[in-house]
Design an enzyme around this catalytic site. Sequence first.
Site, PDB file in Angstrom:
ATOM      1  N   HIS A 204     150.234  15.676 -79.159  1.00 39.21           N
ATOM      2  CA  HIS A 204     150.030  15.039 -80.460  1.00 39.21           C
ATOM      3  C   HIS A 204     148.880  14.056 -80.530  1.00 39.21           C
ATOM      4  CE1 HIS A 204     152.105  11.684 -78.564  1.00 39.21           C
ATOM      5  NE2 HIS A 204     151.512  10.937 -79.464  1.00 39.21           N
TER       6      HIS A 204
HETATM    7  C1  UD1 Z   1     151.452   7.502 -83.447  1.00 42.60           C
HETATM    8  C2  UD1 Z   1     150.771   6.489 -82.548  1.00 42.60           C
HETATM    9  C3  UD1 Z   1     150.759   6.984 -81.099  1.00 42.60           C
HETATM   10  C4  UD1 Z   1     152.144   7.399 -80.644  1.00 42.60           C
HETATM   11  C5  UD1 Z   1     152.719   8.387 -81.633  1.00 42.60           C
HETATM   12  C6  UD1 Z   1     154.114   8.825 -81.258  1.00 42.60           C
HETATM   13  C7  UD1 Z   1     149.006   5.177 -83.639  1.00 42.60           C
HETATM   14  C8  UD1 Z   1     147.550   4.964 -83.759  1.00 42.60           C
HETATM   15  N1  UD1 Z   1     149.382   6.254 -82.926  1.00 42.60           N
HETATM   16  O1  UD1 Z   1     150.666   8.678 -83.502  1.00 42.60           O
HETATM   17  O2  UD1 Z   1     150.292   5.954 -80.259  1.00 42.60           O
HETATM   18  O3  UD1 Z   1     152.059   8.007 -79.367  1.00 42.60           O
HETATM   19  O4  UD1 Z   1     152.741   7.797 -82.949  1.00 42.60           O
HETATM   20  O5  UD1 Z   1     154.516   9.947 -81.996  1.00 42.60           O
HETATM   21  O6  UD1 Z   1     149.777   4.397 -84.163  1.00 42.60           O
HETATM   22  N2  UD1 Z   1     153.698  12.504 -89.770  1.00 42.60           N
HETATM   23  C9  UD1 Z   1     154.672  13.212 -90.440  1.00 42.60           C
HETATM   24  N3  UD1 Z   1     155.974  12.820 -90.290  1.00 42.60           N
HETATM   25  C10 UD1 Z   1     156.321  11.758 -89.505  1.00 42.60           C
HETATM   26  C11 UD1 Z   1     155.311  11.059 -88.820  1.00 42.60           C
HETATM   27  C12 UD1 Z   1     154.012  11.447 -88.953  1.00 42.60           C
HETATM   28  O7  UD1 Z   1     154.393  14.156 -91.163  1.00 42.60           O
HETATM   29  O8  UD1 Z   1     157.517  11.444 -89.431  1.00 42.60           O
HETATM   30  C13 UD1 Z   1     152.292  12.877 -89.953  1.00 42.60           C
HETATM   31  C14 UD1 Z   1     151.512  11.791 -90.662  1.00 42.60           C
HETATM   32  O9  UD1 Z   1     151.596  11.912 -92.041  1.00 42.60           O
HETATM   33  C15 UD1 Z   1     150.102  12.019 -90.136  1.00 42.60           C
HETATM   34  C16 UD1 Z   1     150.347  12.544 -88.739  1.00 42.60           C
HETATM   35  O10 UD1 Z   1     151.685  13.020 -88.695  1.00 42.60           O
HETATM   36  O11 UD1 Z   1     149.455  12.995 -90.895  1.00 42.60           O
HETATM   37  C17 UD1 Z   1     150.091  11.506 -87.679  1.00 42.60           C
HETATM   38  O12 UD1 Z   1     150.963  10.386 -87.838  1.00 42.60           O
HETATM   39  P1  UD1 Z   1     150.454   8.920 -87.428  1.00 42.60           P
HETATM   40  O13 UD1 Z   1     151.503   7.956 -87.720  1.00 42.60           O
HETATM   41  O14 UD1 Z   1     149.089   8.685 -87.989  1.00 42.60           O
HETATM   42  O15 UD1 Z   1     150.202   8.956 -85.879  1.00 42.60           O
HETATM   43  P2  UD1 Z   1     150.877   9.747 -84.676  1.00 42.60           P
HETATM   44  O16 UD1 Z   1     150.009  10.900 -84.338  1.00 42.60           O
HETATM   45  O17 UD1 Z   1     152.313  10.021 -84.904  1.00 42.60           O
END
Ligand code: UD1
Length: 359
Positions: A204
Amino acid sequence: MKKILSIIGARPQFIKAAAVSREIGRRKGLTEVIIHTGQHFDHNMSQVFFEQMQIPEPDYNLGIHSLPHGAMTGRMLERAEEVMLKEDPDWVMVYGDTNSTLAGALAAKKIGLPVAHVEAGLRSFNMTMPEEINRILTDRIADLLFCPTQTALDNLEREGFDHFDKRVLLTGDVMYDAYLHFSDLRKAPTGLKLPDKFGLVTLHRAENTDQPETLKQIVEALNEIAEELPLVLPIHPRTFKVINHSKLPAMSNKILVIEPMSYLEVLYLLEKCFLVLTDSGGLQKEAYFAERPCITLRTETEWTELAEAGYNQVAGTRKEAIIKAFRGFVRKKPEFTSGLYGIGNAAKMIADAFLQPEL
Ligand code: UD1
């Protein structure tokens, strides 16, 4: 009575909070208020952890997610400040290295509240990672730093932290506490027919998912490995979105792509798998707790002690290197000895630290 205001928002923080909030709840002299920033919001990325791991319901959910870094961190900063002014806690506690961590720490310091950082001192030395920026800045402004490993303590010393007015404590890793507490409760994912022998994969990190050539190399490596060892991939929403919208090579049908799993289901998959391939920080350690070899799909790791002991091969993201690491573990599995992450009392030490009279 001391009031601790904890800020959590992303999946690994729920696991860490499960261990620490339980200990805080046991101490008569401590009370906790929890802010969930909303960064992770899907049921199986958030709520399921609260239910399974008996984490107290958050007192506030800020509902901030799916925004670019600046907007996400900025809005969290603004909203967290409002809550902090209202709650007036004795301490603000943040976990790890996410945008929620940095926003919480910064909001607190700007209004003069002391900050405690769980999982302090970790460094990947890769300044292109958002997580590295978040953790360095959080450590620098925190007042009380809880280090999970000796390496983390050494990193802080090298950065001159002994010259700053801060307290640094080596506690061990709260994720090990969580593993010990929950491992007997592991739960088979329902409705899934797992292969008899398989590798568990998670992917991820932005530096992997957002670089098409890197992701292509990783997918090709996984496809080739799957010819010898079927793979199970609980897919993170970020990776799901990227894979659905890009022109990557198709995933082999020997890779079972499934929804994100709960913590208890991941513990089950860990127990059943032959090895782990991941770019997650937490899963590298959980592989070690479960005595499974791990291939890290990154060019560096913060958990260097695992690589030094030979439990973890930091393979990078080139196809050949990943396959080579896989073959290495097929030829020879490491002999595991425990103890790299403390003795399972990190959360106790953290809760006790808040009760020390000088704090
Ligand atoms: C974040 C953390 C990372 C951690 C990870 C654990 C930061 C910079 N990164 O990354 O350090 O290892 O979490 O998972 O804070 N999304 C969904 N549903 C959810 C959560 C996320 O659809 O429940 C989507 C978001 O809309 C976005 C993408 O996934 O498009 C990434 O989510 P984001 O919170 O930006 O960061 P992670 O990749 O989860």
